[in-house]
Design an enzyme around this catalytic site. Structure first.
Site, PDB file in Angstrom:
ATOM      1  CD  GLN A 162      -1.015  -0.586   3.693  1.00 38.71           C
ATOM      2  OE1 GLN A 162      -2.231  -0.413   3.703  1.00 38.71           O
ATOM      3  NE2 GLN A 162      -0.389  -1.201   4.693  1.00 38.71           N
ATOM      4  CD  GLU A 188      -0.296  -4.313   9.849  1.00 37.95           C
ATOM      5  OE1 GLU A 188      -0.332  -4.199   8.597  1.00 37.95           O
ATOM      6  OE2 GLU A 188      -1.225  -3.941  10.599  1.00 37.95           O
ATOM      7  CG  ASP A 240      -2.927 -13.304   4.914  1.00 31.11           C
ATOM      8  OD1 ASP A 240      -3.940 -13.099   5.617  1.00 31.11           O
ATOM      9  OD2 ASP A 240      -2.961 -13.345   3.676  1.00 31.11           O
ATOM     10  N   GLY A 241      -3.315 -12.196   8.330  1.00 29.50           N
ATOM     11  CA  GLY A 241      -4.219 -12.474   9.430  1.00 29.50           C
ATOM     12  C   GLY A 241      -5.108 -13.673   9.216  1.00 29.50           C
ATOM     13  CG  ASP A 284      -7.055  -1.345  14.423  1.00 29.89           C
ATOM     14  OD1 ASP A 284      -7.715  -0.677  13.605  1.00 29.89           O
ATOM     15  OD2 ASP A 284      -6.185  -0.846  15.169  1.00 29.89           O
ATOM     16  CB  THR A 303      -6.579  -0.698   6.141  1.00 24.64           C
ATOM     17  OG1 THR A 303      -6.720  -1.772   5.193  1.00 24.64           O
ATOM     18  CG2 THR A 303      -5.269  -0.854   6.870  1.00 24.64           C
ATOM     19  CG  ASP A 304     -10.790   2.990   4.747  1.00 28.77           C
ATOM     20  OD1 ASP A 304     -11.804   3.591   4.396  1.00 28.77           O
ATOM     21  OD2 ASP A 304     -10.158   3.257   5.793  1.00 28.77           O
TER      22      ASP A 304
END
Length: 272
Positions: free
Chosen positions: A29, A103, A134-135, A152, A154-155
């Protein structure tokens, strides 16, 4: 003088920038960190505000303390996302024995440690474990249970949409007593909100709660929580007093009030 603008459809939030601290692309990102005149430091991912120093407690405290006080004695907590450290900071205010943060983008963690610092030392707390993974893969392959899972994220983007999936929520439902996630703005982002609500409610009972975060899209933000227990306000007040936690925004009255939904939100949920 530079300005940052975040657009949501045909409207935008415009914030004057004092200094650009960081501006680069990670593997996943576009990451930016600004110093602003009104809101302090501001973390932006893919053009979307993730937090400002001035109002990040409005978000992190409601995301974390509502599920943490819903559980009668949370000791093991899993956080998916939250690389800035704000959620980890709030979790560690409770008397937990272990907090695991997973994260995907390690660049966010490193930037936050070096230049942001809202974790207030949480990353170095001996109770905390930070994993760059990777969650969804972590949760699917997990062989242990947690008292609370907090997402928690991100968009929505190609790398975060998997933690909005039914598959992810189903895996979470098998390993935690209490589950909570941020769920975007039901006013500005109703499609994302409906998708998350539908996917979660297909695998576990879920309730909506809402809060005001000034620098999020038009201010209104939502969260979803699953728990087999529904503590009363008296229960929450007692737990809040017993744990002796200091907060900027959250308190038991705000906790209880956040579940009082306006009619238009009730209709969205009822019509799903």
């Amino acid at each position: 003088m530079e300005w940052f603008e975040e657009y949501y459809g045909d409207v935008a939030l415009k914030i004057k920038i004092k200094k650009i601290i960081a501006d680069f692309h990670s593997k996943y990102q576009h990451i930016q960190l600004f110093d602003t005149f009104e809101f302090g430091k501001m973390l932006v991912l893919d053009g979307k505000i993730q937090l400002t120093e001035r109002d990040e407690a409005f978000y992190h405290e409601m995301l974390v303390h509502v599920p943490m006080f819903t559980h009668r004695n949370p000791e093991k907590v899993l956080i998916i996302g939250g690389g800035d450290g704000g959620s980890l900071r709030e979790v560690l205010k409770h008397d937990v024995s272990e907090a695991v943060l997973v994260e995907l983008d390690g660049e966010v963690v490193e930037l936050s440690k070096k230049h942001l610092g809202i974790d207030n030392g949480a990353f170095e707390d001996p109770r905390a474990t930070v994993l760059i993974e990777d969650g969804i893969e972590f949760v699917k392959n997990l062989g242990e249970r947690f008292d609370v899972i907090i997402v928690d994220g991100t968009d929505p983007n190609p790398y975060s949409e998997h933690i909005m999936s039914r598959e992810f929520y189903e895996a979470c439902s098998k390993i935690a007593d209490v589950f909570a996630t941020q769920s975007q703005s039901p006013f500005v982002q109703p499609d994302y909100f409906k998708k998350m609500f539908d996917n979660i409610s297909s695998v576990m009972d879920v309730r909506v709660y809402i809060n005001f975060v000034p620098t999020y899209p038009l201010g209104l933000w939502s969260y979803l929580i699953h728990s087999d227990e529904s503590p009363s306000l008296d229960d929450i007040e007692k737990r809040f007093a017993d744990r002796g936690i200091r907060t900027e925004h959250y308190n038991p009255e705000v906790h209880a009030a956040s579940f009082a939904l306006p009619e238009w939100v009730k209709r969205i949920v009822k019509d799903r």
